[in-house]
Motif scaffolding. Sequence first.
Motif, short mmCIF file in Angstrom:
data_model
loop_
_atom_site.label_atom_id
_atom_site.label_comp_id
_atom_site.label_asym_id
_atom_site.label_seq_id
_atom_site.Cartn_x
_atom_site.Cartn_y
_atom_site.Cartn_z
N ARG A 53 -10.14 -100.65 51.42
CA ARG A 53 -11.21 -101.03 50.49
C ARG A 53 -10.87 -100.79 49.02
O ARG A 53 -11.65 -101.17 48.15
CB ARG A 53 -12.49 -100.25 50.83
CG ARG A 53 -13.07 -100.61 52.19
CD ARG A 53 -14.32 -99.82 52.52
NE ARG A 53 -14.91 -100.28 53.75
CZ ARG A 53 -14.57 -99.82 54.95
NH1 ARG A 53 -13.64 -98.88 55.05
NH2 ARG A 53 -15.15 -100.29 56.03
N PHE B 181 -10.94 -103.85 46.85
CA PHE B 181 -12.30 -104.34 46.58
C PHE B 181 -12.90 -103.62 45.38
O PHE B 181 -13.46 -104.25 44.46
CB PHE B 181 -13.17 -104.13 47.82
CG PHE B 181 -14.62 -104.48 47.63
CD1 PHE B 181 -15.07 -105.77 47.74
CD2 PHE B 181 -15.55 -103.48 47.33
CE1 PHE B 181 -16.41 -106.10 47.56
CE2 PHE B 181 -16.88 -103.79 47.14
CZ PHE B 181 -17.31 -105.10 47.26
N ASP C 88 -21.14 -103.87 53.98
CA ASP C 88 -19.96 -103.13 54.43
C ASP C 88 -20.35 -101.73 54.87
O ASP C 88 -19.81 -101.22 55.86
CB ASP C 88 -18.92 -103.07 53.31
CG ASP C 88 -17.69 -102.27 53.71
OD1 ASP C 88 -16.95 -102.73 54.61
OD2 ASP C 88 -17.46 -101.19 53.15
#
Length: 246
Positions: free
Chosen positions: A12, A15, A61
């Motif tokens: 992640r 992101f 998420d």
Amino acid sequence: MLKLLKYEWMSRWKFFLGGIVIAIALNIDLIRSILNEQTPSKFAIFASIGIFVMGVGLFFDHIARMYKSLFGEERYLLFTTTCSGYHILGSKIIGITLEAFGIFVFAMLMMIIDQKIAVYKYPQLMENFQSFYTEGIKEIFTLFMILLVGYITFILIIYLSVTLSKSVFSVFKYGKILSFVCFLVISRIVGKVVGYFDKFVDMHALSYGMTSFNFEGSMSYFVFNLCMIGILFMITGYLLDRKLNL
């Protein structure tokens, strides 16, 4: 638990890096437009939409993290480690909390930098910003903590419902539907309890001639939600640790 946190972040970090870059570019463009007394550019509009979409994506998420751990291929590796269900759940909640704090600190830093730039350009605004550094930051942080504990409570309700579908309701054909019904019921119960607590705080505040949004009321709400988080965490952790049916 640290290894679990590291594993959660490995997939992640790109992101979050992308979100930081877009947010900084958006902030620079907005400040430039304000200082030059111009309307926001098309980039600012698209970047704002992008930030909103990424925020929604981060929310989903957070929800999907437990679902993937219970229904994805990684469940066989994850739940055969020496980590208990409490550690697995704790790593996810700590990860979400750290992400929220990181976003908050980043937003506050940008806000402070923007104010410094605005004051440098328009010195007459300095008096308006004095109260922000004395009381504004405290009030913003208090509001952030209230929203955070409420958000963690909501996430734990979802995690408990998903865990039920892989534990208590795993023997039923429509276990996922039953877990969704449990989510609605638990949310309703928690909402009722929070509502009664809010009424109690309001009555207590009025009896002392105060508004409900004060330091004491905020602390009471914070402590109450921490108790709710503790109860939901213990139940979900127990199911993950003792009743899980992979």
